[in-house]
Design a protein around this motif. Structure first.
Motif, PDB file in Angstrom:
ATOM      1  N   HIS A   1       0.830  -1.214   0.000  1.00 31.05           N
ATOM      2  CA  HIS A   1       0.000   0.000   0.000  1.00 31.05           C
ATOM      3  C   HIS A   1       0.861   1.258   0.000  1.00 31.05           C
ATOM      4  O   HIS A   1       0.575   2.202  -0.749  1.00 31.05           O
ATOM      5  CB  HIS A   1      -0.906  -0.023   1.233  1.00 31.05           C
ATOM      6  N   ILE A   2       1.895   1.296   0.814  1.00 29.72           N
ATOM      7  CA  ILE A   2       2.772   2.471   0.866  1.00 29.72           C
ATOM      8  C   ILE A   2       3.461   2.675  -0.479  1.00 29.72           C
ATOM      9  O   ILE A   2       3.570   3.806  -0.980  1.00 29.72           O
ATOM     10  CB  ILE A   2       3.813   2.319   1.990  1.00 29.72           C
ATOM     11  N   ALA A   3       3.935   1.576  -1.087  1.00 28.42           N
ATOM     12  CA  ALA A   3       4.641   1.695  -2.366  1.00 28.42           C
ATOM     13  C   ALA A   3       3.733   2.257  -3.454  1.00 28.42           C
ATOM     14  O   ALA A   3       4.184   3.020  -4.317  1.00 28.42           O
ATOM     15  CB  ALA A   3       5.192   0.337  -2.779  1.00 28.42           C
ATOM     16  N   SER A   4       2.461   1.880  -3.427  1.00 24.97           N
ATOM     17  CA  SER A   4       1.539   2.350  -4.469  1.00 24.97           C
ATOM     18  C   SER A   4       0.933   3.718  -4.139  1.00 24.97           C
ATOM     19  O   SER A   4       0.624   4.491  -5.044  1.00 24.97           O
ATOM     20  CB  SER A   4       0.409   1.335  -4.672  1.00 24.97           C
ATOM     21  N   SER A   5       0.785   4.031  -2.856  1.00 26.93           N
ATOM     22  CA  SER A   5       0.094   5.271  -2.477  1.00 26.93           C
ATOM     23  C   SER A   5       0.932   6.516  -2.714  1.00 26.93           C
ATOM     24  O   SER A   5       0.379   7.606  -2.831  1.00 26.93           O
ATOM     25  CB  SER A   5      -0.334   5.217  -1.008  1.00 26.93           C
ATOM     26  N   ILE A   6       2.269   6.383  -2.771  1.00 30.04           N
ATOM     27  CA  ILE A   6       3.103   7.570  -2.988  1.00 30.04           C
ATOM     28  C   ILE A   6       3.322   7.841  -4.477  1.00 30.04           C
ATOM     29  O   ILE A   6       4.007   8.800  -4.824  1.00 30.04           O
ATOM     30  CB  ILE A   6       4.466   7.441  -2.277  1.00 30.04           C
ATOM     31  N   GLN A   7       2.754   7.018  -5.349  1.00 27.03           N
ATOM     32  CA  GLN A   7       2.845   7.281  -6.780  1.00 27.03           C
ATOM     33  C   GLN A   7       1.920   8.441  -7.145  1.00 27.03           C
ATOM     34  O   GLN A   7       0.829   8.583  -6.587  1.00 27.03           O
ATOM     35  CB  GLN A   7       2.464   6.040  -7.578  1.00 27.03           C
ATOM     36  N   ALA A   8       2.363   9.239  -8.093  1.00 26.06           N
ATOM     37  CA  ALA A   8       1.601  10.429  -8.477  1.00 26.06           C
ATOM     38  C   ALA A   8       0.201  10.073  -8.947  1.00 26.06           C
ATOM     39  O   ALA A   8      -0.785  10.734  -8.593  1.00 26.06           O
ATOM     40  CB  ALA A   8       2.347  11.193  -9.572  1.00 26.06           C
ATOM     41  N   SER A   9       0.070   9.006  -9.722  1.00 25.93           N
ATOM     42  CA  SER A   9      -1.241   8.633 -10.256  1.00 25.93           C
ATOM     43  C   SER A   9      -2.211   8.284  -9.138  1.00 25.93           C
ATOM     44  O   SER A   9      -3.394   8.661  -9.181  1.00 25.93           O
ATOM     45  CB  SER A   9      -1.095   7.451 -11.215  1.00 25.93           C
ATOM     46  N   SER A  10      -1.726   7.589  -8.109  1.00 21.48           N
ATOM     47  CA  SER A  10      -2.602   7.212  -6.995  1.00 21.48           C
ATOM     48  C   SER A  10      -3.036   8.429  -6.200  1.00 21.48           C
ATOM     49  O   SER A  10      -4.210   8.549  -5.806  1.00 21.48           O
ATOM     50  CB  SER A  10      -1.882   6.213  -6.076  1.00 21.48           C
ATOM     51  N   ILE A  11      -2.116   9.343  -5.955  1.00 17.85           N
ATOM     52  CA  ILE A  11      -2.443  10.534  -5.160  1.00 17.85           C
ATOM     53  C   ILE A  11      -3.449  11.406  -5.900  1.00 17.85           C
ATOM     54  O   ILE A  11      -4.463  11.841  -5.332  1.00 17.85           O
ATOM     55  CB  ILE A  11      -1.158  11.328  -4.854  1.00 17.85           C
ATOM     56  N   ILE A  12      -3.187  11.667  -7.174  1.00 16.74           N
ATOM     57  CA  ILE A  12      -4.082  12.536  -7.952  1.00 16.74           C
ATOM     58  C   ILE A  12      -5.460  11.903  -8.091  1.00 16.74           C
ATOM     59  O   ILE A  12      -6.491  12.567  -7.942  1.00 16.74           O
ATOM     60  CB  ILE A  12      -3.466  12.827  -9.334  1.00 16.74           C
ATOM     61  N   ALA A  13      -5.497  10.593  -8.370  1.00 16.65           N
ATOM     62  CA  ALA A  13      -6.784   9.907  -8.515  1.00 16.65           C
ATOM     63  C   ALA A  13      -7.570   9.928  -7.212  1.00 16.65           C
ATOM     64  O   ALA A  13      -8.800  10.077  -7.213  1.00 16.65           O
ATOM     65  CB  ALA A  13      -6.558   8.473  -8.982  1.00 16.65           C
ATOM     66  N   SER A  14      -6.878   9.795  -6.085  1.00 13.22           N
ATOM     67  CA  SER A  14      -7.556   9.817  -4.784  1.00 13.22           C
ATOM     68  C   SER A  14      -8.180  11.176  -4.509  1.00 13.22           C
ATOM     69  O   SER A  14      -9.337  11.269  -4.063  1.00 13.22           O
ATOM     70  CB  SER A  14      -6.556   9.453  -3.680  1.00 13.22           C
ATOM     71  N   VAL A  15      -7.437  12.246  -4.791  1.00 19.44           N
ATOM     72  CA  VAL A  15      -7.976  13.597  -4.577  1.00 19.44           C
ATOM     73  C   VAL A  15      -9.149  13.856  -5.516  1.00 19.44           C
ATOM     74  O   VAL A  15     -10.170  14.428  -5.128  1.00 19.44           O
ATOM     75  CB  VAL A  15      -6.870  14.653  -4.779  1.00 19.44           C
ATOM     76  N   ALA A  16      -9.011  13.432  -6.774  1.00 21.97           N
ATOM     77  CA  ALA A  16     -10.094  13.633  -7.750  1.00 21.97           C
ATOM     78  C   ALA A  16     -11.346  12.867  -7.348  1.00 21.97           C
ATOM     79  O   ALA A  16     -12.465  13.378  -7.478  1.00 21.97           O
ATOM     80  CB  ALA A  16      -9.632  13.198  -9.139  1.00 21.97           C
TER      81      ALA A  16
END
Length: 453
Positions: free
Chosen positions: A164-179
């Motif tokens: 989870h940590i490895a995937s959550s710090i990726q830009a795509s995951s962060i932007i998608a989560s905020v969106a």
């Protein structure tokens, strides 16, 4: 009720609340198992001595080892979480840290390890005897067995947490989560509208004389960001006092103590009870949230795009990704009914609010990215494609006018900053394409307006 919901949301977003609840439940579970063992309800466990048969000394060693291991793993988990927070804050923006703190996976992981540690300590304390033939020896076999099972669960949770940590710090995951959070707020706050509905009048005839009235400001009692406003309370107080309440600060804005919160159209200064009631309608905190403020979600993605476009980072791919998700959010907003600024009791104007609008949110999403895109052909073309996509999804005249203004500004930027002739031609072709889409949509809007009227 709204303040209670906001307090509940703040609790759920904290690092300590969910782990504390999990530790409390686990402690109660440990006490229950110990009581079952002590009451003789688990004598049937003696049928499987290989699974449940353990003496006092062995049980102590098992529980001590598990408790120490869980505390070590929990320390590693905290370190990994803090490292992810530092990396995300430095690479993207500090405004997204709250999203990491709200992660149920992170909170649950901390809760699991803390729960196993507390469980082992409670069970460990109840073990009596040395195992050398003591008559008073007591070993809660069932509780010790569950400690072993919980430790295996902890290992699985640790492996998943690393993923989870490895995937959550990726830009795509962060932007998608905020969106995703922003879209959820839009769906909750703004209803879907029809393009055939009458647009809100920009100038209300009853509001033209507002400047001629005498306004008494109501000072704010504290400083902070406005998270929510109970408009029903403001409207009821305005009706009760036969006055007009005008908001001076909207949701998401920063409020300074003793500055005007609202203004009242009165011929005499307001009473203290009215001032207290109006202040109580506002929920003010140290930070903004997306739940009642979709503009904050747009701001987070915009900040990530600006950081990516900065000379020190120069990450055009992340900026393009931000523009893509902003396009999806703005396309969603283009089909929503934005609230009117004016609220009435019968035919009497009672409340003037600061309401969001498509034009403001579009400008917030585009302006700073455009300002940091000088000479970057990829971002300029991406912005034009974004505006073309949004324009194709709306017939509203106000929306089309705002989009046309952004296209004009991007055209001026390209003339000023793009020197290569071939790249300028590509951008000019895109500009013509977007202008054509806007013209077609505006023409369709005029025909539809004539048809329905």
């Amino acid at each position: 009720m709204q303040k209670v919901r906001l307090q509940w949301d703040n609790l759920r977003a904290s690092f300590w609340f969910l782990p504390s609840m999990m530790v409390t439940v686990t402690m109660a579970f440990a006490i229950l198992l110990i009581e079952l063992d002590y009451g003789g309800f688990t004598q049937w466990l003696n049928r499987w001595p290989r699974f449940f048969g353990v003496e006092a000394q062995g049980a102590r060693q098992i529980l001590s080892t598990l408790a120490g291991s869980m505390m070590t793993i929990m320390s590693i988990t905290f370190s990994m979480t803090l490292l992810a927070l530092v990396l995300a804050s430095g690479q993207y923006t500090s405004r997204i840290l709250r999203n990491f703190m709200r992660s149920r996976v992170t909170q649950s992981t901390l809760g699991v390890f803390a729960s196993i540690f507390a469980y082992c300590l409670i069970v460990l304390r109840t073990i009596r005897g040395t195992g050398n033939g003591d008559i008073e020896q007591f070993v809660p076999s069932l509780a010790v067995f569950f400690a072993f099972v919980m430790s295996l669960v902890g290992v699985v949770v640790l492996i998943y947490f690393i993923h989870h940590i490895a995937s959550s710090i990726q830009a795509s995951s962060i932007i998608a989560s905020v969106a995703q959070e922003t879209n959820a707020a839009i769906d909750r706050l703004l209803p879907i509208k029809s393009d055939y509905e009458k647009e809100n009048e920009p100038n209300d005839p009853l509001a033209e004389s507002l400047d001629e009235r005498t306004w008494y400001p109501v000072p704010a009692k504290k400083s902070g960001y406005i998270q929510d406003v109970n408009l029903d309370t403001l409207l009821s107080e305005a009706c009760l006092n036969r006055t007009i309440v005008r908001m001076e600060r909207g949701i998401g804005e920063f409020l300074v103590q003793d500055t005007p919160l609202v203004s009242l159209a009165l011929t005499y200064p307001p009473e203290q009870t009215l001032i207290n009631a109006l202040n109580a309608a506002y929920s003010i905190s140290r930070h903004r949230t997306v739940k009642q403020d979709p503009a904050f979600g747009i701001r987070q993605i915009e900040d990530m795009a600006i950081k990516a476009l900065s000379p020190g980072v120069n990450d055009t791919s992340t900026a393009v990704m931000c523009v893509d998700y902003l396009t999806a959010i703005l396309a969603r907003l283009a089909g929503r009914q934005f609230p009117s600024r004016y609220r009435y009791e019968s035919q009497s104007l009672r409340l003037v609010v600061i309401a969001p609008s498509f034009e403001k949110l579009l400008a917030q999403a585009i302006n700073q990215i455009r300002g940091n895109a000088e000479g970057n052909v990829v971002i300029v073309k991406c912005l034009l494609n974004s505006l073309d996509c949004i324009a194709s999804l709306t017939h509203r005249r106000g929306n089309l006018s705002a989009l046309d203004q952004q296209v004009t500004l991007i055209g001026e930027l390209s003339k000023r900053s793009i020197k290569c002739k071939n790249e300028r031609e590509q951008v000019d072709n895109l500009l013509l394409k977007v202008k054509h889409t806007l013209y077609v949509q505006a023409d369709f809007s005029r025909e539809d307006h004539a048809l329905h009227h």
